[in-house]
Design a protein around this motif. Structure first.
Motif, mmCIF file in Angstrom:
data_model
loop_
_atom_site.group_PDB
_atom_site.id
_atom_site.type_symbol
_atom_site.label_atom_id
_atom_site.label_comp_id
_atom_site.label_asym_id
_atom_site.label_seq_id
_atom_site.Cartn_x
_atom_site.Cartn_y
_atom_site.Cartn_z
ATOM 1 N N GLY A 93 2.904 -2.272 12.891
ATOM 2 C CA GLY A 93 1.862 -2.063 11.892
ATOM 3 C C GLY A 93 2.408 -1.757 10.511
ATOM 4 O O GLY A 93 1.860 -2.198 9.497
ATOM 5 N N MET A 94 3.500 -1.018 10.459
ATOM 6 C CA MET A 94 4.100 -0.658 9.170
ATOM 7 C C MET A 94 4.781 -1.850 8.495
ATOM 8 O O MET A 94 5.075 -1.798 7.309
ATOM 9 N N LYS A 95 4.988 -2.919 9.241
ATOM 10 C CA LYS A 95 5.615 -4.127 8.689
ATOM 11 C C LYS A 95 4.590 -5.212 8.362
ATOM 12 O O LYS A 95 4.947 -6.238 7.803
ATOM 13 N N ASP A 96 3.339 -4.984 8.734
ATOM 14 C CA ASP A 96 2.311 -6.007 8.575
ATOM 15 C C ASP A 96 1.425 -5.676 7.369
ATOM 16 O O ASP A 96 0.756 -4.643 7.361
ATOM 17 N N GLU A 97 1.419 -6.555 6.379
ATOM 18 C CA GLU A 97 0.651 -6.312 5.147
ATOM 19 C C GLU A 97 -0.841 -6.154 5.421
ATOM 20 O O GLU A 97 -1.513 -5.354 4.772
ATOM 21 N N ARG A 98 -1.369 -6.911 6.367
ATOM 22 C CA ARG A 98 -2.798 -6.815 6.682
ATOM 23 C C ARG A 98 -3.141 -5.445 7.257
ATOM 24 O O ARG A 98 -4.155 -4.845 6.904
ATOM 25 N N MET A 99 -2.269 -4.937 8.145
ATOM 26 C CA MET A 99 -2.503 -3.623 8.735
ATOM 27 C C MET A 99 -2.362 -2.528 7.685
ATOM 28 O O MET A 99 -3.153 -1.579 7.664
ATOM 29 N N LEU A 100 -1.390 -2.657 6.807
ATOM 30 C CA LEU A 100 -1.215 -1.676 5.737
ATOM 31 C C LEU A 100 -2.440 -1.640 4.829
ATOM 32 O O LEU A 100 -2.877 -0.564 4.400
ATOM 33 N N LYS A 101 -3.024 -2.797 4.564
ATOM 34 C CA LYS A 101 -4.237 -2.854 3.741
ATOM 35 C C LYS A 101 -5.396 -2.149 4.454
ATOM 36 O O LYS A 101 -6.143 -1.389 3.824
ATOM 37 N N LEU A 102 -5.554 -2.388 5.747
ATOM 38 C CA LEU A 102 -6.598 -1.698 6.510
ATOM 39 C C LEU A 102 -6.404 -0.185 6.470
ATOM 40 O O LEU A 102 -7.371 0.572 6.323
ATOM 41 N N MET A 103 -5.164 0.258 6.600
ATOM 42 C CA MET A 103 -4.878 1.693 6.566
ATOM 43 C C MET A 103 -5.231 2.278 5.202
ATOM 44 O O MET A 103 -5.791 3.376 5.119
#
Length: 108
Positions: free
Chosen positions: A75-85
């Motif tokens: 998750g920390m490497k995925d831009e989409r997940m970082l945006k959701l966070m």
């Protein structure tokens, strides 16, 4: 034995309308990216008695702590997940977010 990852937080009153749509967006993202997400099950609760009424509690079940760690690293490497966070953090009351890892001792 299973472990459980628990998050607790309060949502800003003016952001309540945005909260559930963001949760649904996260769940769709998790479903669409099964290689990233390792949780076996998850539940979202709201506290209705005792403590801070209205606080949300999410609990996700994992087979192991290693599975949780793999998911967090991905998750920390995925831009989409970082945006959701980032979108999520804007919704919560400052200083109310906490996490815990719980070990299952016994099914009752």
């Amino acid at each position: 034995m299973a472990i459980f990852y628990m998050e607790t937080y309060a949502v800003k009153p003016e952001k309540q309308a945005e909260f559930m749509p963001l949760w649904k967006k996260f769940l769709k993202f998790a479903k669409d990216n099964p290689k990233m997400f390792k949780f076996k099950s998850g539940k979202l609760f709201t506290q209705t008695l005792g403590g801070s009424v209205g606080t949300y509690v999410s609990i996700f079940e994992y087979d192991s702590l290693a599975d949780l760690e793999k998911e967090m690293q991905a998750g920390m490497k995925d831009e989409r997940m970082l945006k959701l966070m980032q979108e999520f953090m804007v919704l919560i009351v400052p200083n109310t977010y906490s996490t815990s890892v719980l070990n299952l001792v016994m099914n009752v």
